[in-house]
Design a protein around this motif. Sequence first.
Motif, PDB file in Angstrom:
ATOM      1  N   GLU A 196      16.556   0.208   4.877  1.00 51.42           N
ATOM      2  CA  GLU A 196      16.849   0.127   6.315  1.00 51.42           C
ATOM      3  C   GLU A 196      17.186  -1.318   6.721  1.00 51.42           C
ATOM      4  OE1 GLU A 196      14.040   1.391   5.021  1.00 51.42           O
ATOM      5  OE2 GLU A 196      13.717   3.441   5.736  1.00 51.42           O
ATOM      6  N   GLN A 236      -1.738  -0.583   8.100  1.00 52.40           N
ATOM      7  CA  GLN A 236      -3.045  -0.053   8.526  1.00 52.40           C
ATOM      8  C   GLN A 236      -3.966   0.318   7.365  1.00 52.40           C
ATOM      9  OE1 GLN A 236      -4.204   0.467  11.656  1.00 52.40           O
ATOM     10  NE2 GLN A 236      -2.398  -0.188  12.764  1.00 52.40           N
ATOM     11  N   SER A 237      -3.402   0.536   6.188  1.00 57.35           N
ATOM     12  CA  SER A 237      -4.213   1.099   5.081  1.00 57.35           C
ATOM     13  C   SER A 237      -5.138   0.039   4.468  1.00 57.35           C
ATOM     14  CB  SER A 237      -3.307   1.645   3.983  1.00 57.35           C
ATOM     15  OG  SER A 237      -2.321   2.451   4.510  1.00 57.35           O
ATOM     16  N   THR A 261       0.808  -1.223   0.000  1.00 54.74           N
ATOM     17  CA  THR A 261       0.000   0.000   0.000  1.00 54.74           C
ATOM     18  C   THR A 261       0.843   1.276   0.000  1.00 54.74           C
ATOM     19  OG1 THR A 261      -0.109  -0.304   2.393  1.00 54.74           O
ATOM     20  CG2 THR A 261      -2.030  -1.004   1.119  1.00 54.74           C
TER      21      THR A 261
HETATM   22  P1  NDP Z   1       5.491   4.198   2.374  1.00 57.65           P
HETATM   23  O1  NDP Z   1       5.439   4.838   3.696  1.00 57.65           O
HETATM   24  O2  NDP Z   1       4.806   4.857   1.234  1.00 57.65           O
HETATM   25  O3  NDP Z   1       4.937   2.689   2.465  1.00 57.65           O
HETATM   26  C1  NDP Z   1       5.393   1.815   3.457  1.00 57.65           C
HETATM   27  C2  NDP Z   1       4.695   0.482   3.359  1.00 57.65           C
HETATM   28  O4  NDP Z   1       5.105  -0.311   4.479  1.00 57.65           O
HETATM   29  C3  NDP Z   1       3.166   0.570   3.430  1.00 57.65           C
HETATM   30  O5  NDP Z   1       2.602  -0.485   2.711  1.00 57.65           O
HETATM   31  C4  NDP Z   1       2.902   0.415   4.925  1.00 57.65           C
HETATM   32  O6  NDP Z   1       1.584  -0.028   5.216  1.00 57.65           O
HETATM   33  C5  NDP Z   1       3.938  -0.655   5.259  1.00 57.65           C
HETATM   34  N1  NDP Z   1       4.310  -0.624   6.669  1.00 57.65           N
HETATM   35  C6  NDP Z   1       4.618   0.476   7.412  1.00 57.65           C
HETATM   36  N2  NDP Z   1       4.902   0.109   8.682  1.00 57.65           N
HETATM   37  C7  NDP Z   1       4.756  -1.225   8.743  1.00 57.65           C
HETATM   38  C8  NDP Z   1       4.872  -2.178   9.790  1.00 57.65           C
HETATM   39  N3  NDP Z   1       5.211  -1.816  11.038  1.00 57.65           N
HETATM   40  N4  NDP Z   1       4.650  -3.466   9.496  1.00 57.65           N
HETATM   41  C9  NDP Z   1       4.295  -3.850   8.252  1.00 57.65           C
HETATM   42  N5  NDP Z   1       4.157  -3.006   7.218  1.00 57.65           N
HETATM   43  C10 NDP Z   1       4.384  -1.704   7.466  1.00 57.65           C
HETATM   44  O7  NDP Z   1       7.038   3.981   2.034  1.00 57.65           O
HETATM   45  P2  NDP Z   1       7.755   4.002   0.620  1.00 57.65           P
HETATM   46  O8  NDP Z   1       7.024   3.137  -0.345  1.00 57.65           O
HETATM   47  O9  NDP Z   1       8.091   5.378   0.258  1.00 57.65           O
HETATM   48  O10 NDP Z   1       9.151   3.300   0.989  1.00 57.65           O
HETATM   49  C11 NDP Z   1       9.250   1.923   1.250  1.00 57.65           C
HETATM   50  C12 NDP Z   1      10.719   1.555   1.336  1.00 57.65           C
HETATM   51  O11 NDP Z   1      11.307   1.766   0.064  1.00 57.65           O
HETATM   52  C13 NDP Z   1      11.507   2.405   2.319  1.00 57.65           C
HETATM   53  O12 NDP Z   1      12.475   1.624   2.930  1.00 57.65           O
HETATM   54  C14 NDP Z   1      12.165   3.456   1.450  1.00 57.65           C
HETATM   55  O13 NDP Z   1      13.383   3.924   1.986  1.00 57.65           O
HETATM   56  C15 NDP Z   1      12.403   2.665   0.168  1.00 57.65           C
HETATM   57  N6  NDP Z   1      12.451   3.476  -1.037  1.00 57.65           N
HETATM   58  C16 NDP Z   1      11.360   4.211  -1.408  1.00 57.65           C
HETATM   59  C17 NDP Z   1      11.382   4.990  -2.549  1.00 57.65           C
HETATM   60  C18 NDP Z   1      10.178   5.770  -2.986  1.00 57.65           C
HETATM   61  O14 NDP Z   1      10.225   6.359  -4.076  1.00 57.65           O
HETATM   62  N7  NDP Z   1       9.117   5.822  -2.247  1.00 57.65           N
HETATM   63  C19 NDP Z   1      12.600   5.071  -3.357  1.00 57.65           C
HETATM   64  C20 NDP Z   1      13.661   4.208  -2.915  1.00 57.65           C
HETATM   65  C21 NDP Z   1      13.578   3.455  -1.794  1.00 57.65           C
HETATM   66  P3  NDP Z   1       0.403   1.058   5.465  1.00 57.65           P
HETATM   67  O15 NDP Z   1       0.148   1.701   4.128  1.00 57.65           O
HETATM   68  O16 NDP Z   1      -0.738   0.246   5.909  1.00 57.65           O
HETATM   69  O17 NDP Z   1       0.929   2.014   6.486  1.00 57.65           O
END
Ligand code: NDP
Length: 396
Positions: free
Chosen positions: A126, A37-38, A10
Amino acid sequence: MKQVTVLGATGSVGVSTLDVISRSPDRFKVFALTANQSIARLEKQILQHHPLYAVVQDEQVAALLRASLKGARVNTKILSGAKALAQVASDDAVDYVMAAIVGAAGLLPTLAAAQSGKRVLLANKEALVMSGDLFMRTVMENNAELLPIDSEHNAIFQCLPRTYFSDPENSGIKKIILTGSGGPFRLASLSSLKTVTPEQACAHPNWNMGKKISVDSATMMNKGLELIEACYLFSLDPRLIDIVIHPQSIIHSMAQYIDGSVVAQLGNPDMRTPIAHALAWPERIESGVADLDMIVQARLDFEAPDYQRFPCLKLAQDAIRLGGAASVTLNAANEIAVAAFLSSDLAFTQIAQTIAYVQDNLSINTVDTVDQIIDADNKARDVAHEYIQQIASEKS
Ligand code: NDP
């Protein structure tokens, strides 16, 4: 047909991944989707992709999702908890795992995917920053494939010769040039950084990303985490990685060869390019990304990073040079400080102060096992919380 589990479906990377997957229905089938949560977004994704499993963290959230899907024509099993997350990342039927959970929460399922020999598409930097050597060893020992999703590391992967991974010394590579946009505060004065808001920090000029990585980009901790990530992914000494600010985010990184050649990977700033690359590698597939128009783009600029305004970069460099638990504690302190900044409990400039405090006041030697890594992570979070409380009590 490759079966794909999308961890963090999500989120920003998760949504882009499903977009790319839906453009190649003859190649990829979604096996499992996970979220925190989403549930409204997850429900929509379930109805579109019909995965075998969907996993959320909390059983109450899972119950809500089951109730909401009652009567819908899908056979998706809704599971909850850490065990289920690891299960859908390691199931025998799964070929590829997109690791796109944000932060330390992604460590165990990402490791589970590596342990079971999957193709791991690594966005969750991370997880690698925390578990570095252990993660790379796990990939090797289990014949997993590790493909970088971070646009910079995906670019480096594309710029390196194939021989690099079997014989780096004789591959002709001299150094890596890791580019970064400089974030939304590239031109801001040091004094103005004290009062910037979470909204301003999350308004990245080129990329549309989740909140945590957006703040990391604003402090430049993102570049620091990427430096550590690059050291592990490409077995490089940090001194062989130059960081260059490139505000347009068109060149995603470069490899410098001993003969003077510099090979760069360019493209519009859209995560669907590295995602499509890693999903299809060594082939190529459509990603939906618009063609790069060099005439419209017209210019590409470069400048040196400013360590005074962006001390997080230096903290990350120190952590990788120090080794041991330093990267684990750096990452944990950063996660706590960013969350406090996002909830307006900490000033932007106090993010670096919190991390520095944790690094100066915590000494942990060994992080060879997952349990030791998690223990170091927890300890660093506790110290970061204490420091943030101390700041709050001084303020009131
Ligand atoms: P988002 O915050 O948009 O999404 C995070 C995702 O992880 C969501 O699906 C969220 O679910 C889920 N999540 C959050 N906390 C938990 C938890 N405690 N347990 C299980 N699932 C969890 O992050 P991004 O997509 O931006 O980034 C994701 C990863 O990719 C990060 O490590 C980031 O550094 C890396 N990254 C991102 C880029 C980007 O363009 N966005 C580029 C390069 C790397 P929910 O929606 O329900 O909260």
